[in-house]
Design a protein around this motif. Structure first.
Motif, mmCIF file in Angstrom:
data_model
loop_
_atom_site.group_PDB
_atom_site.id
_atom_site.type_symbol
_atom_site.label_atom_id
_atom_site.label_comp_id
_atom_site.label_asym_id
_atom_site.label_seq_id
_atom_site.Cartn_x
_atom_site.Cartn_y
_atom_site.Cartn_z
ATOM 1 N N UNK A 5 1.002 -1.233 0.117
ATOM 2 C CA UNK A 5 -0.012 0.024 -0.013
ATOM 3 C C UNK A 5 0.669 1.238 0.050
ATOM 4 N N UNK A 6 0.383 2.333 -0.521
ATOM 5 C CA UNK A 6 1.390 3.400 -0.687
ATOM 6 C C UNK A 6 0.383 4.545 -0.950
ATOM 7 N N UNK A 7 0.601 5.653 -0.211
ATOM 8 C CA UNK A 7 -0.048 6.976 -0.384
ATOM 9 C C UNK A 7 0.840 7.769 -1.318
ATOM 10 N N UNK A 8 0.564 8.338 -2.523
ATOM 11 C CA UNK A 8 1.336 8.618 -3.393
ATOM 12 C C UNK A 8 1.294 10.433 -3.099
ATOM 13 N N UNK A 9 0.580 10.834 -2.230
ATOM 14 C CA UNK A 9 0.615 12.203 -1.740
ATOM 15 C C UNK A 9 1.563 12.594 -0.656
ATOM 16 N N UNK A 26 13.445 8.657 -4.196
ATOM 17 C CA UNK A 26 12.214 8.270 -4.828
ATOM 18 C C UNK A 26 10.979 9.166 -4.597
ATOM 19 N N UNK A 27 11.170 10.194 -3.735
ATOM 20 C CA UNK A 27 10.348 11.414 -3.780
ATOM 21 C C UNK A 27 10.245 12.148 -4.974
ATOM 22 N N UNK A 28 11.601 12.590 -5.328
ATOM 23 C CA UNK A 28 11.926 13.272 -6.525
ATOM 24 C C UNK A 28 11.387 12.410 -7.554
ATOM 25 N N UNK A 29 11.525 11.039 -8.006
ATOM 26 C CA UNK A 29 11.218 10.478 -8.912
ATOM 27 C C UNK A 29 9.545 10.556 -9.405
ATOM 28 N N UNK A 30 9.051 10.425 -7.713
ATOM 29 C CA UNK A 30 7.463 10.456 -7.875
ATOM 30 C C UNK A 30 6.982 11.916 -8.411
ATOM 31 N N UNK A 31 7.518 13.015 -7.830
ATOM 32 C CA UNK A 31 7.182 14.325 -8.361
ATOM 33 C C UNK A 31 7.299 14.295 -9.919
ATOM 34 N N UNK A 32 8.647 13.946 -10.279
ATOM 35 C CA UNK A 32 8.712 14.158 -11.770
ATOM 36 C C UNK A 32 7.709 13.138 -12.657
ATOM 37 N N UNK A 33 7.305 11.966 -11.974
ATOM 38 C CA UNK A 33 6.169 11.067 -12.583
ATOM 39 C C UNK A 33 4.980 11.890 -12.991
ATOM 40 N N UNK A 34 4.511 12.674 -11.708
ATOM 41 C CA UNK A 34 3.324 13.427 -11.471
ATOM 42 C C UNK A 34 3.459 14.386 -12.939
ATOM 43 N N UNK A 35 4.542 15.422 -13.074
ATOM 44 C CA UNK A 35 4.621 16.114 -13.775
ATOM 45 C C UNK A 35 4.627 15.772 -15.189
ATOM 46 N N UNK A 36 5.024 14.298 -15.503
ATOM 47 C CA UNK A 36 5.185 13.713 -16.837
ATOM 48 C C UNK A 36 3.788 13.273 -17.360
ATOM 49 N N UNK A 37 2.920 12.870 -16.311
ATOM 50 C CA UNK A 37 1.490 12.409 -16.482
ATOM 51 C C UNK A 37 0.652 13.758 -16.979
ATOM 52 N N UNK A 38 1.048 14.885 -16.175
ATOM 53 C CA UNK A 38 0.389 15.984 -16.777
ATOM 54 C C UNK A 38 0.680 16.493 -18.008
#
Length: 255
Positions: A5-9, A26-38
């Motif tokens: 389980x994981x909270x992406x926020x 990992x936090x940086x990767x998660x932020x970059x992933x969110x930007x890429x999706x946008x």
């Protein structure tokens, strides 16, 4: 290591029944992933839409033998990927590596393949129409070998049919229309190896052809084919690498 389980926020997630704090990378990767999706979800502007119309018009002027070369190359690539007979490479032990270590290795691999693609694009672009046509299957092979390498570096096994299908969806994600990108992103986000969706192979081919036809056709023009070949191959490999990284991040950082 199983992520249950994981909270992406936030920056806490559950691993094998225990709590693990995401590291800074990992936090940086998660932020970059969110930007890429946008970026993927963003509607194209007026200029991009006009360019697309011009591309469709240009496609009608491309010689039939060029269309056939692209179609045959894509068919051959699909067959090779599904059979698993062409793109296998030496397996690397990445099981215990952190995400940052894996992605440093991936970045080095993308750079190496991009340089190869640039050299290949310059050579075929400078050689005229006949040899220039050879760029299509050569570049496809480079792209597929890169994706197989990236799959291994993230700890997946491209020997399996399911992982080879995932590679083809990454390819489709990288080189398709806005609508198809969003549709493919949904498939990747809900990836289930035990319940693979049907792939429309005719659409797969057409999406790729529409995406690269115009820029690559200029590579066949005497005088500046080498420059176009270098730029196009650099751009296409960068695009593929970015897409692959974020698609695998989706799986590794999945909720």
């Amino acid at each position: 290591m199983k992520i249950e389980n994981k909270n992406l926020e936030g920056d806490i997630y559950i691993v094998n029944g225990g709590v693990k704090k995401m590291d800074e990378y990992e936090q940086k990767a998660l932020s970059e992933l969110a930007s890429w999706k946008k970026k993927v979800a963003k509607k194209s502007g007026r200029l991009e839409r006009m360019s697309k119309k011009a591309q469709i018009k240009m496609n009608s002027y491309i010689p039939d033998r060029v269309h056939k070369m692209i179609t045959d190359s894509i068919k051959g690539m699909i067959e090779a990927v599904l059979s698993g007979s062409k793109y296998m490479s030496k397996e690397k032990n990445v099981v215990l590596l952190s995400l940052q270590q894996k992605e440093e290795w991936v970045a080095e691999t993308v750079t190496a393949y991009r340089k190869t693609a640039i050299i290949e694009g310059v050579g075929t672009g400078a050689a005229g129409l006949v040899i220039g046509l050879a760029d299509f299957p050569l570049l496809l092979s480079i792209k597929m070998k890169l994706l197989f390498e990236i799959s291994r570096l993230y700890g997946f096994d491209p020997n399996s049919y399911e992982e080879r299908m995932f590679i083809l969806y990454i390819f489709q994600m990288a080189f398709s229309s806005e609508e198809k990108k969003l549709e493919t992103l949904g498939i990747i986000e809900e990836w289930d190896a035990g319940n693979l969706p049907e792939m429309d192979w005719q659409e797969f081919q057409q999406e790729y052809r529409d995406h690269i036809d115009v820029i690559k056709i200029f590579q066949l023009v005497p005088g500046f084919g080498a420059a176009v070949g270098a730029y196009a191959n650099h751009h296409l490999l960068e695009q593929l690498g970015e897409t692959a990284v974020n698609c695998y991040r989706i799986r590794l950082l999945k909720e």
